[in-house]
Motif scaffolding. Structure first.
Motif, PDB file in Angstrom:
ATOM      1  N   GLU A   1       0.836  -1.193   0.000  1.00 14.39           N
ATOM      2  CA  GLU A   1       0.000   0.000   0.000  1.00 14.39           C
ATOM      3  C   GLU A   1       0.879   1.254   0.000  1.00 14.39           C
ATOM      4  O   GLU A   1       0.596   2.230  -0.705  1.00 14.39           O
ATOM      5  CB  GLU A   1      -0.916  -0.011   1.223  1.00 14.39           C
ATOM      6  N   ALA A   2       1.976   1.210   0.769  1.00 11.72           N
ATOM      7  CA  ALA A   2       2.875   2.366   0.856  1.00 11.72           C
ATOM      8  C   ALA A   2       3.542   2.655  -0.476  1.00 11.72           C
ATOM      9  O   ALA A   2       3.807   3.813  -0.818  1.00 11.72           O
ATOM     10  CB  ALA A   2       3.927   2.121   1.932  1.00 11.72           C
ATOM     11  N   TYR A   3       3.833   1.593  -1.246  1.00 13.67           N
ATOM     12  CA  TYR A   3       4.513   1.770  -2.529  1.00 13.67           C
ATOM     13  C   TYR A   3       3.558   1.976  -3.709  1.00 13.67           C
ATOM     14  O   TYR A   3       4.004   2.115  -4.839  1.00 13.67           O
ATOM     15  CB  TYR A   3       5.393   0.549  -2.824  1.00 13.67           C
ATOM     16  N   LYS A   4       2.272   2.013  -3.438  1.00 15.49           N
ATOM     17  CA  LYS A   4       1.271   2.042  -4.510  1.00 15.49           C
ATOM     18  C   LYS A   4       1.499   3.187  -5.497  1.00 15.49           C
ATOM     19  O   LYS A   4       1.341   3.025  -6.706  1.00 15.49           O
ATOM     20  CB  LYS A   4      -0.132   2.114  -3.905  1.00 15.49           C
ATOM     21  N   ASN A   5       1.892   4.354  -4.990  1.00 20.74           N
ATOM     22  CA  ASN A   5       2.063   5.527  -5.854  1.00 20.74           C
ATOM     23  C   ASN A   5       3.524   5.934  -6.024  1.00 20.74           C
ATOM     24  O   ASN A   5       3.812   7.042  -6.495  1.00 20.74           O
ATOM     25  CB  ASN A   5       1.257   6.701  -5.298  1.00 20.74           C
ATOM     26  N   VAL A   6       4.449   5.050  -5.632  1.00 21.83           N
ATOM     27  CA  VAL A   6       5.876   5.341  -5.771  1.00 21.83           C
ATOM     28  C   VAL A   6       6.342   4.930  -7.169  1.00 21.83           C
ATOM     29  O   VAL A   6       6.207   3.773  -7.566  1.00 21.83           O
ATOM     30  CB  VAL A   6       6.704   4.606  -4.702  1.00 21.83           C
ATOM     31  N   THR A   7       6.882   5.886  -7.911  1.00 21.97           N
ATOM     32  CA  THR A   7       7.357   5.622  -9.266  1.00 21.97           C
ATOM     33  C   THR A   7       8.862   5.348  -9.265  1.00 21.97           C
ATOM     34  O   THR A   7       9.530   5.540  -8.250  1.00 21.97           O
ATOM     35  CB  THR A   7       7.077   6.822 -10.181  1.00 21.97           C
ATOM     36  N   GLU A   8       9.377   4.937 -10.411  1.00 23.38           N
ATOM     37  CA  GLU A   8      10.820   4.757 -10.530  1.00 23.38           C
ATOM     38  C   GLU A   8      11.554   6.068 -10.276  1.00 23.38           C
ATOM     39  O   GLU A   8      12.609   6.084  -9.641  1.00 23.38           O
ATOM     40  CB  GLU A   8      11.176   4.201 -11.919  1.00 23.38           C
ATOM     41  N   GLU A   9      11.006   7.176 -10.773  1.00 25.76           N
ATOM     42  CA  GLU A   9      11.648   8.472 -10.541  1.00 25.76           C
ATOM     43  C   GLU A   9      11.654   8.834  -9.064  1.00 25.76           C
ATOM     44  O   GLU A   9      12.624   9.421  -8.563  1.00 25.76           O
ATOM     45  CB  GLU A   9      10.960   9.567 -11.364  1.00 25.76           C
ATOM     46  N   ASP A  10      10.606   8.475  -8.355  1.00 27.01           N
ATOM     47  CA  ASP A  10      10.586   8.693  -6.913  1.00 27.01           C
ATOM     48  C   ASP A  10      11.706   7.902  -6.243  1.00 27.01           C
ATOM     49  O   ASP A  10      12.402   8.410  -5.356  1.00 27.01           O
ATOM     50  CB  ASP A  10       9.244   8.256  -6.319  1.00 27.01           C
ATOM     51  N   LEU A  11      11.872   6.660  -6.687  1.00 27.50           N
ATOM     52  CA  LEU A  11      12.905   5.812  -6.096  1.00 27.50           C
ATOM     53  C   LEU A  11      14.297   6.365  -6.393  1.00 27.50           C
ATOM     54  O   LEU A  11      15.180   6.357  -5.527  1.00 27.50           O
ATOM     55  CB  LEU A  11      12.761   4.382  -6.628  1.00 27.50           C
ATOM     56  N   TRP A  12      14.509   6.850  -7.623  1.00 24.94           N
ATOM     57  CA  TRP A  12      15.782   7.496  -7.957  1.00 24.94           C
ATOM     58  C   TRP A  12      16.035   8.690  -7.034  1.00 24.94           C
ATOM     59  O   TRP A  12      17.160   8.873  -6.536  1.00 24.94           O
ATOM     60  CB  TRP A  12      15.771   7.982  -9.408  1.00 24.94           C
ATOM     61  N   HIS A  13      15.017   9.492  -6.819  1.00 26.77           N
ATOM     62  CA  HIS A  13      15.157  10.683  -5.967  1.00 26.77           C
ATOM     63  C   HIS A  13      15.526  10.282  -4.540  1.00 26.77           C
ATOM     64  O   HIS A  13      16.414  10.891  -3.917  1.00 26.77           O
ATOM     65  CB  HIS A  13      13.844  11.473  -5.975  1.00 26.77           C
ATOM     66  N   ASN A  14      14.866   9.234  -4.026  1.00 27.53           N
ATOM     67  CA  ASN A  14      15.131   8.800  -2.654  1.00 27.53           C
ATOM     68  C   ASN A  14      16.506   8.144  -2.528  1.00 27.53           C
ATOM     69  O   ASN A  14      17.162   8.283  -1.485  1.00 27.53           O
ATOM     70  CB  ASN A  14      14.032   7.844  -2.200  1.00 27.53           C
ATOM     71  N   LEU A  15      16.939   7.476  -3.569  1.00 28.39           N
ATOM     72  CA  LEU A  15      18.277   6.890  -3.571  1.00 28.39           C
ATOM     73  C   LEU A  15      19.340   7.986  -3.567  1.00 28.39           C
ATOM     74  O   LEU A  15      20.344   7.894  -2.841  1.00 28.39           O
ATOM     75  CB  LEU A  15      18.448   5.980  -4.790  1.00 28.39           C
ATOM     76  N   LYS A  16      19.124   9.027  -4.352  1.00 34.38           N
ATOM     77  CA  LYS A  16      20.070  10.147  -4.398  1.00 34.38           C
ATOM     78  C   LYS A  16      20.187  10.805  -3.021  1.00 34.38           C
ATOM     79  O   LYS A  16      21.296  11.119  -2.561  1.00 34.38           O
ATOM     80  CB  LYS A  16      19.629  11.172  -5.438  1.00 34.38           C
ATOM     81  N   TYR A  17      19.067  10.998  -2.361  1.00 36.37           N
ATOM     82  CA  TYR A  17      19.074  11.590  -1.013  1.00 36.37           C
ATOM     83  C   TYR A  17      19.906  10.735  -0.066  1.00 36.37           C
ATOM     84  O   TYR A  17      20.726  11.250   0.707  1.00 36.37           O
ATOM     85  CB  TYR A  17      17.634  11.715  -0.513  1.00 36.37           C
ATOM     86  N   PHE A  18      19.699   9.430  -0.107  1.00 35.03           N
ATOM     87  CA  PHE A  18      20.444   8.491   0.741  1.00 35.03           C
ATOM     88  C   PHE A  18      21.937   8.577   0.454  1.00 35.03           C
ATOM     89  O   PHE A  18      22.755   8.689   1.375  1.00 35.03           O
ATOM     90  CB  PHE A  18      19.914   7.079   0.490  1.00 35.03           C
ATOM     91  N   LEU A  19      22.314   8.553  -0.820  1.00 34.62           N
ATOM     92  CA  LEU A  19      23.728   8.589  -1.200  1.00 34.62           C
ATOM     93  C   LEU A  19      24.390   9.898  -0.772  1.00 34.62           C
ATOM     94  O   LEU A  19      25.543   9.909  -0.319  1.00 34.62           O
ATOM     95  CB  LEU A  19      23.875   8.397  -2.706  1.00 34.62           C
ATOM     96  N   GLU A  20      23.694  11.008  -0.940  1.00 30.85           N
ATOM     97  CA  GLU A  20      24.270  12.302  -0.562  1.00 30.85           C
ATOM     98  C   GLU A  20      24.569  12.366   0.935  1.00 30.85           C
ATOM     99  O   GLU A  20      25.483  13.082   1.355  1.00 30.85           O
ATOM    100  CB  GLU A  20      23.308  13.421  -0.967  1.00 30.85           C
ATOM    101  N   GLN A  21      23.825  11.612   1.730  1.00 28.20           N
ATOM    102  CA  GLN A  21      24.069  11.562   3.167  1.00 28.20           C
ATOM    103  C   GLN A  21      25.175  10.568   3.525  1.00 28.20           C
ATOM    104  O   GLN A  21      25.992  10.818   4.413  1.00 28.20           O
ATOM    105  CB  GLN A  21      22.773  11.151   3.885  1.00 28.20           C
ATOM    106  N   ILE A  22      25.194   9.445   2.820  1.00 24.63           N
ATOM    107  CA  ILE A  22      26.044   8.314   3.199  1.00 24.63           C
ATOM    108  C   ILE A  22      27.461   8.386   2.625  1.00 24.63           C
ATOM    109  O   ILE A  22      28.451   8.103   3.322  1.00 24.63           O
ATOM    110  CB  ILE A  22      25.376   6.988   2.749  1.00 24.63           C
ATOM    111  N   ILE A  23      27.594   8.770   1.368  1.00 30.39           N
ATOM    112  CA  ILE A  23      28.902   8.700   0.702  1.00 30.39           C
ATOM    113  C   ILE A  23      29.958   9.563   1.384  1.00 30.39           C
ATOM    114  O   ILE A  23      31.115   9.118   1.530  1.00 30.39           O
ATOM    115  CB  ILE A  23      28.774   9.040  -0.797  1.00 30.39           C
ATOM    116  N   PRO A  24      29.667  10.783   1.849  1.00 28.35           N
ATOM    117  CA  PRO A  24      30.712  11.532   2.568  1.00 28.35           C
ATOM    118  C   PRO A  24      31.238  10.792   3.795  1.00 28.35           C
ATOM    119  O   PRO A  24      32.439  10.859   4.102  1.00 28.35           O
ATOM    120  CB  PRO A  24      29.999  12.830   2.954  1.00 28.35           C
TER     121      PRO A  24
END
Length: 357
Positions: free
Chosen positions: A171-194
């Motif tokens: 239900e939580a992923y019902k409206n999550v698109t691939e572009e949404d997932l890309w955006h959330n992955l980028k946010y995670f990487l920007e926090q983690i990689i440094p």
């Protein structure tokens, strides 16, 4: 190339460290704290215990697979920052015991998916099998009812705590698109990689397995174009790949040798295994030998050799042979055979290189 072997821990794995020690050329174990829920900070005492067990048999603990990413991070929920902070602290702790690579994935809800954990092959061995029509016609929500009726029912790669929350997760992923997932992955990487850079740990994302949408959920680490896009999200030598030939290779359009040659300098961890793909899209895992499957394992190993690959590699999944009772895909015998096949190719290429120079 530095050969390592995945080990699920004392008491949780049918394979022992003493047995792994007898496989030529293996210098480390690939490990994790599998009892830790996704999103929790790993306790130092548990990390040190694994290190002690490994070092008793002469192994390093350089590679962790996996520090799982909490679903709130993938969904981009406000609570994600709490779990990202836990992830950062876990990276810092792992650096203190010498970890150099963390493998992880960004697949929504679940990990690798198969429909049969013991498909019988022509030679009498069994292997992991994916039947396309069965997945295409399966209602994942029906799994909730099956679980309720049969507590022994499992799906490979699905964490038990996630199975209990399956309905709400879909239900939580019902409206999550691939572009949404890309955006959330980028946010995670920007926090983690440094944090990874400061601690000299390479973060190596694992491809989606199989490399296409399953049950309508978005999947993005699926092909060469998306690997390029991923590496550009945070263009750092610490933002890396776990290049899994079997995961990406389940799609015949993916040329694994080409991927190795293009991304060699950003591959921190190599998973080398073979799959046989059928015309209807089904696939089954085979021995590592090139002629047994659809992937040119010889060319894949050659691509690593051409690029002087000094990263970590493991044989990944294996068949179940000689009546071995083991975790599906993770027995001793066929993975040990896979290592010797990979070393055979590598050593031959080394000999030819010396003769040519």
């Amino acid at each position: 190339m530095r050969m390592v072997f995945r080990w699920y821990g004392k008491g949780n794995d049918s394979v022992t460290l003493d047995q792994i020690r007898q496989i030529p050329g293996v210098e480390g174990i690939v490990w994790a704290l599998h009892d830790m829920p996704a999103g929790e900070e790993w306790p130092m005492e548990k990390i040190l215990e694994v290190k002690r067990q490994a070092e008793e048999y002469g192994f390093n603990v350089d590679v962790v697979e996996s520090v799982n990413v909490h679903e709130d991070i993938k969904l981009g929920l406000p609570t994600r920052d709490k779990y990202i902070e836990n992830y950062k602290r876990t990276i810092e702790k792992l650096a203190k015991v010498g970890v150099k690579v963390i493998c992880y994935n960004f697949m929504p809800v679940f990990d690798w998916t198969r429909t049969d954990l013991a498909k019988k092959l022509e030679d009498g061995s069994t292997a992991l099998f994916y039947e396309t029509s069965k997945v295409d016609h399966m209602d994942p929500i029906d799994l909730v009812n099956k679980i309720a009726k049969n507590p022994d029912f499992t799906m490979p790669g699905w964490e038990p705590e996630r199975l209990s929350k399956l309905s709400s997760l879909f239900e939580a992923y019902k409206n999550v698109t691939e572009e949404d997932l890309w955006h959330n992955l980028k946010y995670f990487l920007e926090q983690i990689i440094p944090v990874a850079e400061v601690n000299d740990i390479k973060m190596a994302i694992h491809p989606d397995d199989p490399p296409w949408s399953v049950f309508g959920l978005p999947r993005i680490i699926t092909n060469k174009e998306n690997l390029r896009r991923f590496l550009k999200l945070v263009d750092s030598p610490y933002n890396c790949l776990t290049l899994c030939s079997g995961s990406l290779g389940a799609n015949p359009e993916n040329n694994i040798g080409e991927m190795v040659r293009e991304f060699a300098d950003r591959i921190a961890f190599a998973h080398i295994r073979n799959v046989r793909i059928y015309e209807n899209g089904d696939f089954v895992e085979t021995s590592h030998r090139a002629c047994d499957g659809s992937l040119d394992i010889v060319d894949i190993v050659k691509a690593y050799h051409e690029n002087n690959f000094t990263g970590y590699a493991r044989p990944d999944h294996g068949r179940h042979i000689w009546n071995e009772k083991c975790r599906p895909g993770y027995g001793l015998y066929d993975r040990a055979l896979g290592i010797m096949y990979i070393w055979g190719i590598w050593d031959t290429l080394e000999k030819l290189k010396k003769e040519e120079s």
